[in-house]
Enzyme design. Structure first.
Site, short mmCIF file in Angstrom:
data_model
loop_
_atom_site.label_atom_id
_atom_site.label_comp_id
_atom_site.label_asym_id
_atom_site.label_seq_id
_atom_site.Cartn_x
_atom_site.Cartn_y
_atom_site.Cartn_z
N CYS A 29 0.87 -1.18 0.00
CA CYS A 29 0.00 0.00 0.00
C CYS A 29 0.90 1.22 0.00
CB CYS A 29 -0.92 -0.02 1.22
SG CYS A 29 -0.02 -0.21 2.76
N HIS A 30 0.31 2.36 -0.25
CA HIS A 30 1.09 3.60 -0.36
C HIS A 30 0.46 4.69 0.49
CE1 HIS A 30 2.68 1.75 -4.05
NE2 HIS A 30 1.45 1.65 -4.51
N TYR A 46 2.61 11.24 -12.58
CA TYR A 46 1.20 11.46 -12.29
C TYR A 46 1.10 12.20 -10.95
CZ TYR A 46 1.59 7.52 -9.00
OH TYR A 46 1.98 6.70 -7.97
N HIS A 178 2.64 -7.33 -8.01
CA HIS A 178 1.42 -7.52 -8.81
C HIS A 178 1.48 -8.73 -9.76
CE1 HIS A 178 0.50 -3.81 -6.95
NE2 HIS A 178 0.99 -2.98 -7.85
N ASP A 246 -2.88 -2.58 -2.41
CA ASP A 246 -2.43 -1.57 -3.38
C ASP A 246 -3.19 -0.24 -3.20
OD1 ASP A 246 -0.84 -0.45 -5.33
OD2 ASP A 246 -2.06 -1.17 -6.99
N ASN A 251 -3.45 5.66 -10.73
CA ASN A 251 -3.46 5.36 -12.18
C ASN A 251 -4.50 4.32 -12.60
OD1 ASN A 251 -1.19 7.04 -12.65
ND2 ASN A 251 0.13 5.41 -11.89
C1 0GY Z 1 1.27 0.43 -7.65
C2 0GY Z 1 1.14 0.49 -9.08
C3 0GY Z 1 1.33 1.60 -9.82
C4 0GY Z 1 2.01 2.76 -9.37
C5 0GY Z 1 3.14 2.74 -8.64
O1 0GY Z 1 5.07 3.67 -7.83
C6 0GY Z 1 4.00 3.89 -8.39
O2 0GY Z 1 3.63 5.01 -8.73
O3 0GY Z 1 3.56 1.62 -8.12
C7 0GY Z 1 0.85 1.57 -11.18
O4 0GY Z 1 0.57 2.66 -11.72
O5 0GY Z 1 0.72 0.46 -11.77
O6 0GY Z 1 1.87 -0.51 -7.13
O7 0GY Z 1 0.79 1.35 -6.98
#
Ligand code: 0GY
Length: 291
Positions: A29-30, A46, A178, A246, A251
């Protein structure tokens, strides 16, 4: 389906039907910003909607999860401040994965280790980052090895053949994001998917996150077309699979997933209590919270 803002996480996810085992970990997760406190990188591809640590912890508790692995996302570049702030605020309930400059020092990585970082991430998606030739990562990989960290790699399956020699030579534990981003239109018999399985068959240090059905699916929720891929990974490599939400889903082009439904995806790929316990608790605990 609800019409949701694709730049903002789902505002009211459903309560999952599946009850996760005690101590379950969201291993991907972020945290995004908030941008006025933790500005986004000038090099970002983005600009996400803000998704704060408080929002993340609320979701963790709502879904019945116990811990998070917060992965630095590309929109924050190599400034890991938001990620580290989240880990600190969570106490023992979070660990993190950083994205670093190639000339970072071992002392800087040691400071990150003290803050709960346990690995670095290399992304190979041109829509997320400007490409770095993989061989330039060797110095960082060697420092990860010294620290007992692991390396997270994010690529799409079409690129695996080119990247495989680099990934297969990494001496640390490697975690693939993923499910290796299979192209489900090609099917389970396609050489791309077989190449990924061969890599996992031949390298026991390579783990995989059974995450991202909402990104991989062509058919949309409830992601039926991704189930055979996830189930193959969980059943073939039960001791080196991880699961995560996630969240907050940057995106997304087609829909914003309901995180409760993502939890309900778990028993479709990990079909026994034993497999669920491994993927949600035992494996992430071994990697991120070893005794
Ligand atoms: C995810 C997938 C994406 C984005 C990133 O680092 C990121 O910006 O990982 C994606 O756009 O597929 O793992 O969040």
């Amino acid at each position: 389906m609800d019409i949701l803002d694709l730049n903002k996480f789902h505002p009211n996810p459903s309560k999952p039907t599946f009850v996760v085992p005690p101590g379950s970990v969201d291993a991907h997760c972020h945290i995004f910003g908030p941008g006025d406190v933790f500005p986004y990188s000038p090099k970002r591809k983005y600009t996400p909607g803000d998704a704060s640590k408080e929002d993340l912890f609320r979701l963790r508790d709502f879904l019945g999860l116990s811990r998070n692995v917060i992965v630095q996302a590309s929109c924050h570049g190599t400034d890991n401040a938001a990620t580290i702030d989240g880990i600190k605020a969570a106490g023992e309930k979070a660990r993190g994965i950083a994205v670093v400059e190639l000339d970072i020092t071992l002392d800087e990585l040691r400071a990150m280790d003290a803050a709960g970082i346990r690995g670095v991430r290399f992304a190979f998606l041109k829509r997320l980052v400007d490409p770095t030739p993989p061989e330039r990562y060797q110095r960082v990989i060697e420092m990860c090895r010294q620290l007992g960290w692991h390396v997270v790699v994010y690529f799409e399956s079409a690129d695996l053949e080119d990247l495989a020699p680099f990934i297969e030579a990494i001496p640390t534990t490697v975690v693939v994001d993923h499910m290796g981003r299979p192209d489900v239109k090609l099917g389970l018999e396609h050489p791309q998917w077989k190449r990924f399985l061969r890599m996992l068959d031949e390298h026991e240090n390579i783990w995989v996150k059974v995450t991202g059905p909402e990104r991989i699916s062509e058919t949309g929720p409830p992601y039926d077309d991704v189930v055979p891929y996830g189930r193959t990974l969980v059943e073939r490599y039960p001791d080196r699979v991880l699961w995560g939400t996630d969240w907050p889903h940057p995106n997304m082009e087609t829909h914003m997933p309901d995180d409760g439904k993502l939890v309900d995806f778990i028993p479709r790929v990990a079909t026994t209590k034993e497999l669920q316990q491994k993927m949600l608790v035992d494996n992430p605990m071994r990697l991120y919270w070893p005794k």
